[in-house]
Design a protein around this motif. Sequence first.
Motif, PDB file in Angstrom:
ATOM      1  N   LEU A 341       0.848  -1.182   0.000  1.00 41.08           N
ATOM      2  CA  LEU A 341       0.000   0.000   0.000  1.00 41.08           C
ATOM      3  C   LEU A 341       0.890   1.240   0.000  1.00 41.08           C
ATOM      4  O   LEU A 341       1.744   1.404   0.876  1.00 41.08           O
ATOM      5  N   ASP A 342       0.689   2.133  -1.007  1.00 42.60           N
ATOM      6  CA  ASP A 342       1.531   3.320  -1.153  1.00 42.60           C
ATOM      7  C   ASP A 342       0.770   4.575  -0.776  1.00 42.60           C
ATOM      8  O   ASP A 342      -0.396   4.755  -1.146  1.00 42.60           O
ATOM      9  N   ARG A 343       1.467   5.439  -0.015  1.00 44.48           N
ATOM     10  CA  ARG A 343       0.921   6.737   0.387  1.00 44.48           C
ATOM     11  C   ARG A 343       1.644   7.818  -0.413  1.00 44.48           C
ATOM     12  O   ARG A 343       2.864   7.847  -0.473  1.00 44.48           O
ATOM     13  N   PHE A 344       0.852   8.735  -1.063  1.00 41.85           N
ATOM     14  CA  PHE A 344       1.442   9.809  -1.859  1.00 41.85           C
ATOM     15  C   PHE A 344       1.225  11.130  -1.133  1.00 41.85           C
ATOM     16  O   PHE A 344       0.091  11.593  -0.996  1.00 41.85           O
ATOM     17  N   GLN A 345       2.322  11.717  -0.646  1.00 45.20           N
ATOM     18  CA  GLN A 345       2.259  12.997   0.045  1.00 45.20           C
ATOM     19  C   GLN A 345       3.453  13.855  -0.364  1.00 45.20           C
ATOM     20  O   GLN A 345       4.588  13.364  -0.477  1.00 45.20           O
ATOM     21  N   ASN A 346       3.180  15.142  -0.602  1.00 46.55           N
ATOM     22  CA  ASN A 346       4.236  16.103  -0.940  1.00 46.55           C
ATOM     23  C   ASN A 346       5.077  15.640  -2.129  1.00 46.55           C
ATOM     24  O   ASN A 346       6.296  15.825  -2.164  1.00 46.55           O
ATOM     25  N   GLY A 347       4.407  14.990  -3.096  1.00 44.39           N
ATOM     26  CA  GLY A 347       5.082  14.576  -4.307  1.00 44.39           C
ATOM     27  C   GLY A 347       5.926  13.333  -4.170  1.00 44.39           C
ATOM     28  O   GLY A 347       6.667  12.989  -5.102  1.00 44.39           O
ATOM     29  N   LYS A 348       5.847  12.633  -3.045  1.00 47.13           N
ATOM     30  CA  LYS A 348       6.666  11.446  -2.835  1.00 47.13           C
ATOM     31  C   LYS A 348       5.803  10.293  -2.344  1.00 47.13           C
ATOM     32  O   LYS A 348       4.756  10.490  -1.720  1.00 47.13           O
ATOM     33  N   PHE A 349       6.285   9.078  -2.620  1.00 46.72           N
ATOM     34  CA  PHE A 349       5.587   7.868  -2.203  1.00 46.72           C
ATOM     35  C   PHE A 349       6.310   7.214  -1.027  1.00 46.72           C
ATOM     36  O   PHE A 349       7.539   7.194  -0.961  1.00 46.72           O
ATOM     37  N   SER A 350       5.499   6.679  -0.127  1.00 54.50           N
ATOM     38  CA  SER A 350       6.016   5.808   0.938  1.00 54.50           C
ATOM     39  C   SER A 350       5.146   4.558   0.960  1.00 54.50           C
ATOM     40  O   SER A 350       3.955   4.618   0.637  1.00 54.50           O
ATOM     41  N   THR A 351       5.725   3.419   1.358  1.00 53.76           N
ATOM     42  CA  THR A 351       5.050   2.135   1.191  1.00 53.76           C
ATOM     43  C   THR A 351       4.842   1.441   2.525  1.00 53.76           C
ATOM     44  O   THR A 351       5.712   1.448   3.402  1.00 53.76           O
ATOM     45  N   ILE A 352       3.654   0.823   2.667  1.00 57.14           N
ATOM     46  CA  ILE A 352       3.322  -0.032   3.800  1.00 57.14           C
ATOM     47  C   ILE A 352       3.101  -1.439   3.256  1.00 57.14           C
ATOM     48  O   ILE A 352       2.351  -1.622   2.298  1.00 57.14           O
ATOM     49  N   THR A 353       3.738  -2.409   3.858  1.00 62.09           N
ATOM     50  CA  THR A 353       3.665  -3.785   3.361  1.00 62.09           C
ATOM     51  C   THR A 353       3.259  -4.730   4.480  1.00 62.09           C
ATOM     52  O   THR A 353       2.988  -4.317   5.625  1.00 62.09           O
ATOM     53  N   ALA A 354       3.265  -6.019   4.162  1.00 59.45           N
ATOM     54  CA  ALA A 354       2.958  -7.037   5.169  1.00 59.45           C
ATOM     55  C   ALA A 354       3.980  -7.021   6.285  1.00 59.45           C
ATOM     56  O   ALA A 354       3.662  -7.382   7.440  1.00 59.45           O
ATOM     57  N   ALA A 355       5.185  -6.571   5.947  1.00 59.78           N
ATOM     58  CA  ALA A 355       6.207  -6.477   6.986  1.00 59.78           C
ATOM     59  C   ALA A 355       5.852  -5.432   8.031  1.00 59.78           C
ATOM     60  O   ALA A 355       6.336  -5.478   9.166  1.00 59.78           O
ATOM     61  N   ASP A 356       4.983  -4.475   7.644  1.00 55.77           N
ATOM     62  CA  ASP A 356       4.541  -3.437   8.583  1.00 55.77           C
ATOM     63  C   ASP A 356       3.237  -3.797   9.271  1.00 55.77           C
ATOM     64  O   ASP A 356       2.692  -2.990  10.036  1.00 55.77           O
ATOM     65  N   GLY A 357       2.701  -4.994   8.962  1.00 59.91           N
ATOM     66  CA  GLY A 357       1.493  -5.433   9.652  1.00 59.91           C
ATOM     67  C   GLY A 357       0.296  -5.665   8.770  1.00 59.91           C
ATOM     68  O   GLY A 357      -0.761  -6.084   9.262  1.00 59.91           O
ATOM     69  N   LEU A 358       0.387  -5.391   7.475  1.00 57.61           N
ATOM     70  CA  LEU A 358      -0.741  -5.666   6.589  1.00 57.61           C
ATOM     71  C   LEU A 358      -0.999  -7.165   6.496  1.00 57.61           C
ATOM     72  O   LEU A 358      -0.076  -7.968   6.572  1.00 57.61           O
ATOM     73  N   SER A 359      -2.260  -7.523   6.306  1.00 58.94           N
ATOM     74  CA  SER A 359      -2.600  -8.939   6.174  1.00 58.94           C
ATOM     75  C   SER A 359      -2.101  -9.519   4.864  1.00 58.94           C
ATOM     76  O   SER A 359      -1.895 -10.731   4.766  1.00 58.94           O
ATOM     77  N   SER A 360      -1.887  -8.678   3.853  1.00 55.99           N
ATOM     78  CA  SER A 360      -1.382  -9.124   2.556  1.00 55.99           C
ATOM     79  C   SER A 360      -0.826  -7.913   1.816  1.00 55.99           C
ATOM     80  O   SER A 360      -1.251  -6.773   2.052  1.00 55.99           O
ATOM     81  N   ASN A 361       0.123  -8.161   0.922  1.00 53.39           N
ATOM     82  CA  ASN A 361       0.648  -7.072   0.085  1.00 53.39           C
ATOM     83  C   ASN A 361      -0.247  -6.772  -1.115  1.00 53.39           C
ATOM     84  O   ASN A 361      -0.049  -5.763  -1.793  1.00 53.39           O
ATOM     85  N   VAL A 362      -1.209  -7.638  -1.398  1.00 55.20           N
ATOM     86  CA  VAL A 362      -2.120  -7.439  -2.526  1.00 55.20           C
ATOM     87  C   VAL A 362      -3.338  -6.659  -2.036  1.00 55.20           C
ATOM     88  O   VAL A 362      -4.114  -7.166  -1.218  1.00 55.20           O
ATOM     89  N   ILE A 363      -3.488  -5.434  -2.525  1.00 55.57           N
ATOM     90  CA  ILE A 363      -4.566  -4.553  -2.067  1.00 55.57           C
ATOM     91  C   ILE A 363      -5.670  -4.540  -3.106  1.00 55.57           C
ATOM     92  O   ILE A 363      -5.445  -4.165  -4.269  1.00 55.57           O
ATOM     93  N   PHE A 364      -6.887  -4.945  -2.710  1.00 54.49           N
ATOM     94  CA  PHE A 364      -8.017  -5.006  -3.629  1.00 54.49           C
ATOM     95  C   PHE A 364      -9.015  -3.869  -3.457  1.00 54.49           C
ATOM     96  O   PHE A 364      -9.777  -3.581  -4.387  1.00 54.49           O
ATOM     97  N   SER A 365      -9.036  -3.222  -2.322  1.00 57.40           N
ATOM     98  CA  SER A 365     -10.029  -2.175  -2.109  1.00 57.40           C
ATOM     99  C   SER A 365      -9.528  -1.192  -1.053  1.00 57.40           C
ATOM    100  O   SER A 365      -8.737  -1.549  -0.170  1.00 57.40           O
ATOM    101  N   LEU A 366      -9.996   0.058  -1.173  1.00 54.54           N
ATOM    102  CA  LEU A 366      -9.594   1.125  -0.256  1.00 54.54           C
ATOM    103  C   LEU A 366     -10.791   2.006   0.057  1.00 54.54           C
ATOM    104  O   LEU A 366     -11.637   2.269  -0.799  1.00 54.54           O
ATOM    105  N   SER A 367     -10.843   2.475   1.321  1.00 56.58           N
ATOM    106  CA  SER A 367     -11.852   3.449   1.743  1.00 56.58           C
ATOM    107  C   SER A 367     -11.426   3.954   3.120  1.00 56.58           C
ATOM    108  O   SER A 367     -10.278   3.741   3.553  1.00 56.58           O
ATOM    109  N   GLU A 368     -12.332   4.626   3.814  1.00 54.52           N
ATOM    110  CA  GLU A 368     -12.071   5.057   5.186  1.00 54.52           C
ATOM    111  C   GLU A 368     -13.352   4.966   5.975  1.00 54.52           C
ATOM    112  O   GLU A 368     -14.444   4.910   5.421  1.00 54.52           O
ATOM    113  N   ASP A 369     -13.209   4.949   7.300  1.00 55.69           N
ATOM    114  CA  ASP A 369     -14.401   4.861   8.141  1.00 55.69           C
ATOM    115  C   ASP A 369     -14.785   6.246   8.638  1.00 55.69           C
ATOM    116  O   ASP A 369     -14.199   7.261   8.240  1.00 55.69           O
TER     117      ASP A 369
END
Length: 961
Positions: A341-369
């Motif tokens: 999962l990639d975050r785009f802020q201030n023109g740059k990307f940062s990445t969150i992966t399973a190593a950071d706690g995600l259940s999987s590196n394959v992201i199928f859907s996104l939203s917020e609560d």
Amino acid sequence: MPCSRVIVALCTALAAAAPLLALDPQTPLGRYSRQTWGIESGLPQTTVHSIVQTRDGFLWLATEGGLVRFDGVNFKVFDTQNTPTLKSNDILSLAAARGGALWIGTADGLTRFADHKFSTFTTENGLPSNSIWSLTVTNTGNLLVLTSNGLARYTGSGFQATESGSIAAVAEGPDGAQWTANSNGVRGESVRLPASNVQTLYADRSGRLWIGTSDGLSVYQSGKIRTYRVEGGLPGNRITAIYEDREGTVWVSTDHGIARITKHGIQRFGSNNFFAANLVLCFFEDREGDLWMGTDSGGLAVLRDGKFFTYGKREGLSNDFVRCVFQDSKGTVWVGTDRGLDRFQNGKFSTITAADGLSSNVIFSLSEDSSGDLLAGTPDGLNVLHSGHITILTEADGLPDNFVRSLYKDRDGSVWIGTRAGLTHWSGRRFITYTEADGLGSNLVGAILEDRGGNLWIGTQHGLSRYANGHFKTYTTKNGLSSNIITALYADGRGSLWIGTEQGGLDRLRSGQIFAYPGKLGLPNVIYAILPGNAGDLWISSPNGIFRVSKDALARFAAGQANTVPVTQYGTADGLRVGACSGGAHPEAWKTKDGSLWFATPKGVAVLAANRMQPNRLAPLVAIELATIDGRAVDPASLADIPAGPTRFSFQYTGLSFVSPHKVRYRYKLAGFDRNWIDAGTRRVAYYTNLPPGKYKFQVIACNNDGIWNRQSAALAFQLEPHFYQTRWFDLLVALAIALLCYLAYSWRVRQVKARFDAVLAERNRIAREIHDTLAQGFIGVSVHLEVAASILPATAQKAREQLETARELVRDSIAEARRSIWQLRSAPAAEESLASRLSGFIQQAAAKASSKLEFRVSGTHRPLPPKIERELLKIGEEAVVNAIRHADAKSIKVDLIFEPKRVKMTIADDGRGFAGNDSVPDGHFGLQGMRERAEQIDAELLVTSAPGEGTHISVEAAIH
């Protein structure tokens, strides 16, 4: 040789009023789209010294292999072999005059191309030398010619030398001030600037003089000079070309690449780019804002503002394969890939992966609560990101399935989750799942959307389901959907729900009615996402790229007010790295708060900035380049009257839009033959066969990559002469011949009829003679013998005498009848003797011999009747009168002939003995039957009325046509 083309497109006023386009100076250099052409593309040689665009829209290139014309797709080369007027293939400079002429500087003279003709000027016309180094069209329209032996100005009829000696470069400022450079420096009207080894001079629109040398770039303004070198940001110190575009950006070519100079400073390409390896010799900005460059060994290149810019792995994404994209309420853009999962802020990307706690590196859907926490659906559960901490929710927490395909936050802040096992509503940390058992179309849930009315729409594998007031209603193909597999949803502010399907294309639900748009419109058959644009249009992602279509045009088509819908397709030529988008996740596309559109693709996330959504409104110019007649090429400019005979015609044309030349579409019409415009798509040739003679006008129009059509067509008028047999004289001769044949045929027919009539008349006469010589003579002999027998019988033999007298009367009557028949056979009925006169004559003869009183009356407007009707009516009347005289013992016989407007009626009435029954045959005679048969011959109505002792009344009535 004359250039084989006809140029007609937009008039000069329209061209002048067109929007001024240019490269966006704020776009990073690496984001510009670049395209190159070399020998393999059609260039005769890869050294391009100069580039210009003439008023007709063509680009012209000066190469060392000849003069080249370019329409965006094809190159046409003019060299000394096909254009003898050119004295050299070494073309060093080009200039486009305001009047449309093209000036061509060569190593052996100056050539002008105007009105489809080439003409050459040399020292004999006043040039200082035949070696032309550069050409400059000044702001006042004058042509300056720099040669190896000095400078000259074109006077209209020849050239006048203005400065002799070795001059390295020349420029003229917007105020008309002329600058020249030589070994002593740069000289103006009243200024001398120190400079050595000057390579080029350029005066920009603000009055600055740019001086390119072999040791840097200097700019002179208001008495001050500023110098740029490598240490100041230039790629190299040796300057080869300088150019200012419409945005005021100054482009500089050096021996180590090109640089862009704006008010923000100098930007240059990286050291490993195309321009570092290929020395740029010239710049040119075309009418659509593309920046063209001629190189020393790399051929032709162009920089464009791509419609889209793509972020991929080389821009910092965790992986090129992007599945979904989403912007949260804080403005952060999140990109789901196959590697995290990639975050785009201030023109740059940062990445969150399973190593950071995600259940999987394959992201199928996104939203917020409702609290603003990010939700990420994976094949292994729902991930909740809160303040850097990740919580994973699975089937153990209430989800019906760990494979989370879609997420949607509705207006009350609760979240709807689409899985393979149904639709789940997550509110207050509580999960409620709905399945097919509750009325859901299918347990495999995809796109989810809430409209303004509070209806929740769910796309499933078996239809579109609506959830309202606790109940589901599902629409399928039975309700009008083009496909039951729903892949995308978008609700606009006009009350329409736009539905993307798989294998069914685009549908619209409005006021409870579904309209399915047919694939023939050019819309994709498979739709992944639908986004609103900023100008009332829809942007659609699909496996065939990205499409744009107007909602108003779609509405007109659905209402039956239009037969077509303009659809624009975008692909790799528009900045996409791959001609396909990603599907199967949600949301596959997103419109951010700044109006930009983000699309997931297999090669990164493609971004369409808000300022790039406006279509290219500069319509292409159009040219008819070549005509062929029966396979023979003809210069359209010389095409006028075509002799009779040709059967095959073709017309080659081109639309001069260089943004996306392969997307230029055409319509053409041959006035005098075609009733309507013919949509040719991207085809650049029109074919016609077996044209009849006449006057024609071939017209063609074109539209650019964004569907903007030009208003004025390129046109070519010509006349196809007829063969003699296709002329009016030939038609007149044929008509006269036909008339003569008709007359001859009529004469022949008349002779035939006359011959037949004579034959019939001769036969009638023969029969008459036979009757006279046989039957009549026999009756006469019998009559004579009866007369003798009657005279010698004694008076006492009274009874025998009575019988003989009766036989004698019958014989006399028969002889009279035979003579009358013979007369009728020998003599054709006189045309002027009417039925009334003939019937009157017969009655008079009968009255002379009969004891009965006969009366004959005619009433109504007398007129001739058809011969057949007259003949049969006469026979019926005669038969009726004779019967009344011979058999009825009548004292009075009345005959009436009545003429009515459309009918004729005849009555015969007597006061004789009569007879019983209208159908009986009295006394064994067949007269009544004969009358009936004659009445049938003329379609007449015969009525006989009789009774014993009351006489007989006969009526016959016939229609007159």
